[in-house]
Enzyme design. Structure first.
Site, PDB file in Angstrom:
ATOM      1  N   HIS A  57     -10.257  -3.556  -0.240  1.00  0.00           N
ATOM      2  CA  HIS A  57      -8.911  -2.240   0.255  1.00  0.00           C
ATOM      3  C   HIS A  57      -9.522  -0.939   0.993  1.00  0.00           C
ATOM      4  O   HIS A  57      -8.863  -0.501   1.443  1.00  0.00           O
ATOM      5  CB  HIS A  57      -7.409  -2.694  -0.327  1.00  0.00           C
ATOM      6  CG  HIS A  57      -6.715  -2.016  -0.492  1.00  0.00           C
ATOM      7  ND1 HIS A  57      -5.304  -2.917   0.172  1.00  0.00           N
ATOM      8  CD2 HIS A  57      -5.296  -0.816  -0.109  1.00  0.00           C
ATOM      9  CE1 HIS A  57      -4.162  -2.317   0.615  1.00  0.00           C
ATOM     10  NE2 HIS A  57      -4.604  -0.927   0.163  1.00  0.00           N
ATOM     11  N   GLU A  58      -9.578  -0.840  -1.106  1.00  0.00           N
ATOM     12  CA  GLU A  58     -10.143   0.211  -1.053  1.00  0.00           C
ATOM     13  C   GLU A  58     -11.264   0.576   0.299  1.00  0.00           C
ATOM     14  O   GLU A  58     -10.770   2.051   1.005  1.00  0.00           O
ATOM     15  CB  GLU A  58     -10.371   1.487  -2.411  1.00  0.00           C
ATOM     16  CG  GLU A  58      -9.198   0.844  -3.222  1.00  0.00           C
ATOM     17  CD  GLU A  58      -8.390   1.631  -2.548  1.00  0.00           C
ATOM     18  OE1 GLU A  58      -7.640   2.715  -1.625  1.00  0.00           O
ATOM     19  OE2 GLU A  58      -7.412   1.292  -2.990  1.00  0.00           O
TER      20      GLU A  58
ATOM     21  N   HIS B 195     -10.570   1.159   3.434  1.00  0.00           N
ATOM     22  CA  HIS B 195      -9.522   2.365   3.874  1.00  0.00           C
ATOM     23  C   HIS B 195     -10.137   3.708   4.114  1.00  0.00           C
ATOM     24  O   HIS B 195     -10.563   4.295   5.212  1.00  0.00           O
ATOM     25  CB  HIS B 195      -9.170   2.961   2.298  1.00  0.00           C
ATOM     26  CG  HIS B 195      -7.619   2.528   2.426  1.00  0.00           C
ATOM     27  ND1 HIS B 195      -6.612   2.971   3.199  1.00  0.00           N
ATOM     28  CD2 HIS B 195      -6.706   2.282   1.354  1.00  0.00           C
ATOM     29  CE1 HIS B 195      -5.660   2.526   3.073  1.00  0.00           C
ATOM     30  NE2 HIS B 195      -5.496   2.213   1.883  1.00  0.00           N
TER      31      HIS B 195
ATOM     32  N   CYS C 193       0.948  -1.011  -0.140  1.00  0.00           N
ATOM     33  CA  CYS C 193       0.502  -0.235   0.440  1.00  0.00           C
ATOM     34  C   CYS C 193       0.619   1.481  -0.162  1.00  0.00           C
ATOM     35  O   CYS C 193       1.892   1.034   1.177  1.00  0.00           O
ATOM     36  CB  CYS C 193      -0.993   0.085   1.267  1.00  0.00           C
ATOM     37  SG  CYS C 193      -1.695   1.061   1.375  1.00  0.00           S
TER      38      CYS C 193
END
Lengths: 191, 181
Positions: free
Chosen positions: A164-165, A168, A121
């Site tokens: 993954h996003e 976040h 990342c």
């Protein structure tokens, strides 16, 4: 117009382009852990607001200039908001994909078939880690600009990138999902 | 131990080995914190049920002082503590090679590790992480390996395969690359 544009039959997400936003994206600095914003749950956004439209354009512009970057979430540019962009179309592990798109207030609707893979990342540049993620995924969110609600069914690498996003946007990094105490590694950059 | 008490080295490697029980890490790290030492990297696991921890900590404290502070841990004779000053070795951020994971498993017998990792060493491969486990009759080895850019991976795979066949075990070498997300 004599011809029906092909895009009308496409999935609204695949048909979406940053050109639809009508504003110029700015390249922003990517923040790194331990920045507090990366560990903070992002605020839901109004996808139609001018600020959201600008942020969407900025995210895409910043992703575009970052080598190898296939996704970027608002907290990574210092904005605690539930918005991210993704574009896995050029990645070798990609199976199906929906091109470049930005989602606001996205959530996972369904997920299955966990697979483990090693992730890196931009916001944690010195580490990589093994993370289990669903390889079959359905995500719901809103497109910036129009605010249209969309649902994406995807798999494999795009599914991993989306999770993954979305993480976040919820204040989670891949290290929060490490597969075990020995599943985090020092970054090796091979030239 | 620092040779110059006026200028103690700042990086220390501490090992704690022995009989496992709850609270060892809390006690050891608590005593290090009281000395103002900062834990940089650490690794702890159970090896055949034995507590095994190595940690690298930083701070202007002499090794002897750290040993004395950790001495109560060894009080009942079941734990051994060592403290060594170590030089500051910055992890290389750029390698001119490639990353691989080697997995070996099969029936337990002497010499599996040395035979297989010997092939890796012959081509200049560097093992950066290693775990081996014996579970019943099954022996398992997993190693993270950096191979030099000019390594002949196919030849190494054959050499590992031959070594594994000779031992009656299976071996797999696979590339490992992190996906940038």
């Amino acid at each position: 117009m004599s011809e029906q544009p092909a895009a009308t039959t496409e999935h609204p997400v695949a048909a979406w382009s940053e050109d639809d936003l009508g504003v110029e994206g700015r390249v922003l600095d990517v923040v790194r852990a331990p920045a507090v914003v990366l560990s903070t749950v992002g605020e839901p956004v109004d996808p139609c607001s001018p600020d959201s439209v600008q942020l969407a354009a900025d995210l895409v512009a910043t992703m575009r200039v970052s080598p190898g970057c296939v996704g970027l979430a608002a907290p990574q540019v210092g904005v605690s908001a539930q918005m991210f962009c993704v574009d896995v179309s050029e990645h070798p592990k990609t199976r199906g994909h929906h091109g470049t798109f930005v989602l606001c207030n996205a959530e996972v609707v369904a997920s299955s078939r966990n697979e483990k893979a090693r992730e890196g990342c931009m916001s944690v540049p010195d580490l990589t880690g093994d993370v289990k993620r669903a390889s079959r995924l359905t995500v719901r969110g809103r497109l910036p600009g129009t605010g249209e609600e969309v649902e994406i069914e995807t798999s494999a690498f795009e599914a991993r990138a989306l999770q993954h996003e979305i993480d976040h946007c919820q204040g989670l990094l891949f290290v929060d999902r490490a597969a075990g105490a020995h599943a985090i590694y020092s970054r090796k950059t091979y030239l | 131990m620092s040779t110059d008490p006026a200028a103690p080295t700042s990086l220390h490697a501490v090992t704690v080995l022995g009989h496992d029980r709850p609270g060892i890490i809390a006690e050891a790290t608590g005593r290090l914190a009281e000395l103002g030492l900062n834990l940089e990297d650490s690794s702890m696991t159970l090896l055949r049920g034995h507590f095994a921890m190595t940690l690298v900590c930083a701070g202007p404290v002499r090794a002897l002082e750290i040993e004395q502070a950790l001495a109560p841990l060894t009080g009942d004779g079941t734990l051994t503590v060592t403290v060594r000053d170590v030089p500051d070795e910055h992890a290389q951020s750029h390698h001119t090679g490639s990353g691989w994971v080697l997995t070996v498993h099969g029936g337990d017998r002497a010499g599996i590790v040395s035979a297989v990792v010997g092939r890796v060493a012959e081509v200049g491969g560097n093992i950066t992480d290693l775990t081996t486990r014996l579970a019943g009759e099954l022996y398992l080895l997993i190693a993270e390996i950096d191979l030099p850019a000019d390594a002949d991976v196919a030849a190494l795979e054959r050499a590992i395969g031959d070594a594994a066949t000779g031992l009656g075990v299976g071996a797999t070498l696979r590339a490992v690359e992190a996906d940038e997300l």
